[in-house]
Write a protein that holds these residues in place. Structure first.
Motif, PDB file in Angstrom:
ATOM      1  N   UNK A  53      40.638  35.513  36.943  1.00 48.80           N
ATOM      2  CA  UNK A  53      39.727  36.503  36.391  1.00 48.80           C
ATOM      3  C   UNK A  53      38.426  36.398  37.197  1.00 48.80           C
ATOM      4  N   UNK A  54      37.550  37.390  37.062  1.00 43.12           N
ATOM      5  CA  UNK A  54      36.271  37.327  37.766  1.00 43.12           C
ATOM      6  C   UNK A  54      35.162  36.847  36.815  1.00 43.12           C
ATOM      7  N   UNK A  55      34.990  37.558  35.696  1.00 43.12           N
ATOM      8  CA  UNK A  55      33.895  37.223  34.773  1.00 43.12           C
ATOM      9  C   UNK A  55      34.315  36.092  33.844  1.00 43.12           C
ATOM     10  N   UNK A  81      41.125  41.452  36.743  1.00 41.49           N
ATOM     11  CA  UNK A  81      39.835  41.642  36.106  1.00 41.49           C
ATOM     12  C   UNK A  81      39.657  43.061  35.600  1.00 41.49           C
ATOM     13  N   UNK A  82      38.639  43.243  34.732  1.00 43.53           N
ATOM     14  CA  UNK A  82      38.265  44.603  34.327  1.00 43.53           C
ATOM     15  C   UNK A  82      37.143  45.121  35.233  1.00 43.53           C
ATOM     16  N   UNK A  83      36.629  44.248  36.102  1.00 42.82           N
ATOM     17  CA  UNK A  83      35.540  44.623  37.017  1.00 42.82           C
ATOM     18  C   UNK A  83      35.918  45.786  37.931  1.00 42.82           C
ATOM     19  N   UNK A  84      34.963  46.704  38.156  1.00 44.79           N
ATOM     20  CA  UNK A  84      35.242  47.790  39.102  1.00 44.79           C
ATOM     21  C   UNK A  84      34.166  47.898  40.177  1.00 44.79           C
ATOM     22  N   UNK A  85      33.249  46.922  40.218  1.00 46.85           N
ATOM     23  CA  UNK A  85      32.177  47.007  41.205  1.00 46.85           C
ATOM     24  C   UNK A  85      32.750  46.815  42.604  1.00 46.85           C
ATOM     25  N   UNK A  86      32.502  47.773  43.453  1.00 46.89           N
ATOM     26  CA  UNK A  86      33.006  47.721  44.819  1.00 46.89           C
ATOM     27  C   UNK A  86      32.464  46.487  45.533  1.00 46.89           C
ATOM     28  N   UNK A  87      31.187  46.152  45.236  1.00 42.02           N
ATOM     29  CA  UNK A  87      30.556  45.000  45.901  1.00 42.02           C
ATOM     30  C   UNK A  87      31.323  43.719  45.598  1.00 42.02           C
ATOM     31  N   UNK A  88      31.721  43.551  44.345  1.00 43.23           N
ATOM     32  CA  UNK A  88      32.455  42.329  43.967  1.00 43.23           C
ATOM     33  C   UNK A  88      33.832  42.317  44.629  1.00 43.23           C
ATOM     34  N   UNK A  89      34.458  43.481  44.669  1.00 45.36           N
ATOM     35  CA  UNK A  89      35.780  43.581  45.293  1.00 45.36           C
ATOM     36  C   UNK A  89      35.676  43.199  46.776  1.00 45.36           C
ATOM     37  N   UNK A  90      34.636  43.746  47.446  1.00 45.13           N
ATOM     38  CA  UNK A  90      34.469  43.472  48.880  1.00 45.13           C
ATOM     39  C   UNK A  90      34.159  41.999  49.120  1.00 45.13           C
ATOM     40  N   UNK A  96      38.372  35.757  51.020  1.00 49.41           N
ATOM     41  CA  UNK A  96      39.763  35.355  51.249  1.00 49.41           C
ATOM     42  C   UNK A  96      40.749  35.727  50.157  1.00 49.41           C
ATOM     43  N   UNK A  97      40.322  36.573  49.202  1.00 47.84           N
ATOM     44  CA  UNK A  97      41.280  37.011  48.182  1.00 47.84           C
ATOM     45  C   UNK A  97      42.353  37.881  48.826  1.00 47.84           C
ATOM     46  N   UNK A  98      43.542  37.843  48.253  1.00 51.37           N
ATOM     47  CA  UNK A  98      44.674  38.583  48.831  1.00 51.37           C
ATOM     48  C   UNK A  98      44.905  39.919  48.137  1.00 51.37           C
ATOM     49  N   UNK A  99      44.271  40.099  46.978  1.00 48.74           N
ATOM     50  CA  UNK A  99      44.495  41.367  46.270  1.00 48.74           C
ATOM     51  C   UNK A  99      43.613  41.466  45.043  1.00 48.74           C
ATOM     52  N   UNK A 100      43.551  42.682  44.494  1.00 48.16           N
ATOM     53  CA  UNK A 100      42.652  42.976  43.363  1.00 48.16           C
ATOM     54  C   UNK A 100      43.474  43.716  42.320  1.00 48.16           C
ATOM     55  N   UNK A 101      43.539  43.184  41.112  1.00 52.49           N
ATOM     56  CA  UNK A 101      44.349  43.823  40.074  1.00 52.49           C
ATOM     57  C   UNK A 101      43.485  44.116  38.853  1.00 52.49           C
ATOM     58  N   UNK A 102      43.736  45.261  38.210  1.00 54.33           N
ATOM     59  CA  UNK A 102      42.957  45.682  37.043  1.00 54.33           C
ATOM     60  C   UNK A 102      43.738  45.359  35.767  1.00 54.33           C
TER      61      UNK A 102
END
Lengths: 121, 347
Positions: A53-55, A81-90, A96-102
């Motif tokens: 998770x992020x938060x 995560x429920x996060x959608x901030x582009x900055x956090x994703x970038x 080194x993250x391999x992917x982003x899942x909502x």
């Protein structure tokens, strides 16, 4: 057996994902926040995949990725995560993250992604 | 169109101003109006407490759900294991039955060839009997010869008596011959009797008994063979039944697994719900700060509230902007997989 390390401060998320992954034949380790997760890795845990998770309290997912990458350079890390901030994703991608899942993600889709990221699993 | 939340905040502001203007007027019920504001704050607190309770209850029930679902899966897996074990045992039993069936078939084959063997042996026995009977005929000849010899001996004794003294030696000889003839006759009679008894035993008793026993054994072997075939058929039926049951249970388990998967997926919404509720508290806190500032300003007799009005107007957009930092799960599902903004994106 492939070991997946789940990190989330929500007990419900941990339990439902753990059950889903164990049904699909994976071994699952869990941690309730970034600090706990980092301690486990420092203690010798070497999972084939980390899903975080992020938060989270004490240490968020971004910081966890930064710290874990120093210890496990090639282990794939997916965020959930429920996060959608582009900055956090970038930032996660840069660290080194391999992917982003909502959240929420279906068990079937999660297993599909895991098998894409870990072809032998 | 003005957002309902914005209208509510604006109304609240106007109402507060009216409260405080009345509070400034002589004889106004300022204590009651302040109590109303206090009441509002108290209501906020209660609502937040209740929301927290709702989140707690939802987490409890989600965890309980996941636990029950896991237990359900364990039960269904156990059922499949029991069936698999029973199926294996029935296969082993079938193997045993098949082996016994082979033994019985061999036995039946052996028993079925017995009559042929017996017929062969009987033919040999008949041959033997013919030979034995020919012996009986020989004893008749021996008796005839013995009788003739006896007659000759008698005649020789008579001639020897006629010969007187010179015939004495001859008389003794004749006597011996007669004695031998008698003995031969007796032996021949005895042999004849034994032969007759032997022929009776073989032809009447032994042969008939053996045939009857063989026919009985043949019938028994056929009956056993029939029973074994029935047993074999019923175990084939049982194995087919177990196979069908296994197929049905496995299919049921697959569907159950699918349903369990959906339930587990649904449990994740509890976390999304909790996060939405958690983000309400900061918005309420921000609103209360603006309210407190407004009240203080109006109490101080400063009726220029433009800055506070602006902050109040920003409350709702700020809350919505904070909400927008968190992905709407349904919106994410609408994006094509793998594309930016999709529910799942691999780098």
């Amino acid at each position: 057996m492939t070991t997946i390390f789940l990190v989330d401060d929500s007990a419900t998320m941990l339990m439902s994902l753990k059950t889903t992954l164990e049904i699909s034949g994976f071994k699952v380790e869990t941690a309730g926040d970034g600090e706990q997760a980092l301690a486990k890795v420092k203690n010798g845990l070497k999972p084939e995949l980390i899903i975080t998770d992020i938060n989270m309290p004490k240490m968020d997912g971004i910081e966890l990725i930064r710290q874990v990458r120093k210890l496990l350079r090639f282990t794939p890390i997916l965020t959930l995560t429920t996060e959608s901030q582009q900055a956090k994703r970038d930032e996660a991608k840069k660290l080194g993250a391999s992917g982003w899942m909502v959240k929420p993600v279906s068990g079937a889709d999660l297993v599909k992604v895991i098998r894409q990221v870990l072809p032998g699993a | 169109m003005t957002h309902p939340r914005t209208s509510f905040v604006a109304w609240l502001m106007r109402w507060l101003r009216r409260c405080l203007r009345r509070a400034d007027s002589p004889g106004a019920g300022s204590a009651a109006d302040c109590a109303a504001v206090t009441g509002l704050r108290s209501l906020d607190q209660q609502m937040v407490t209740q929301l927290g309770r709702a989140v707690g209850l939802s987490e409890q029930s989600a965890l309980q759900l996941v636990s029950e679902v896991s237990g359900l899966r364990v039960l269904s897996s156990r059922l499949v294991d029991y069936l698999a074990h029973a199926h294996k045992q029935s296969e082993a039993m079938q193997g045993g039955i098949e082996q016994n069936s082979l033994i019985v078939k061999e036995l039946a084959t052996f028993v079925q060839t017995l009559p042929q063997q017996i017929a062969q042996e009987r033919d040999q026995l008949k041959l033997l009997m013919r030979e034995v009977k020919s012996l009986a005929e020989m004893t008749d000849s021996i008796r005839a010869i013995a009788r003739q010899t006896e007659i000759l001996a008698i005649n020789a004794a008579i001639e020897a008596a006629r010969a007187g003294e010179s015939g004495r030696g001859f008389a003794v000889l004749a006597g011996e011959v007669r004695r031998l003839a008698t003995q031969s006759n007796e032996s021949a009679v005895k042999i004849n009797r034994d032969i007759t008894r032997l022929v009776n035993t073989v032809e009447v008793n032994y042969s008939g008994e053996f045939e009857a026993r063989t026919r009985h054994n043949e019938a028994e072997a056929e009956r056993l063979g029939g029973l074994t075939r029935q047993l074999d058929e019923s175990y084939v039926d049982m194995r087919q039944f177990y196979s069908m049951l296994m197929t049905a249970i496995t299919q049921h388990n697959t569907e159950l697994d699918h349903g369990i998967g959906l339930l587990l997926d649904t449990a994740q919404y509890q976390d999304v719900f909790k996060q939405i509720v958690d983000r309400v508290q900061p918005a309420i806190d921000s609103r209360n700060v603006v309210l407190a500032d407004l009240i203080a300003r109006l109490r101080a007799g400063q009726h220029d509230t433009a800055e506070i009005d602006a902050r109040a107007a920003a409350l709702t957009p700020d809350y919505l902007a904070a909400e927008a930092l968190h992905r709407d799960p349904d919106a994410a599902a609408a994006v094509a997989p793998g594309a930016p903004g999709a529910r799942i994106e691999l780098f």
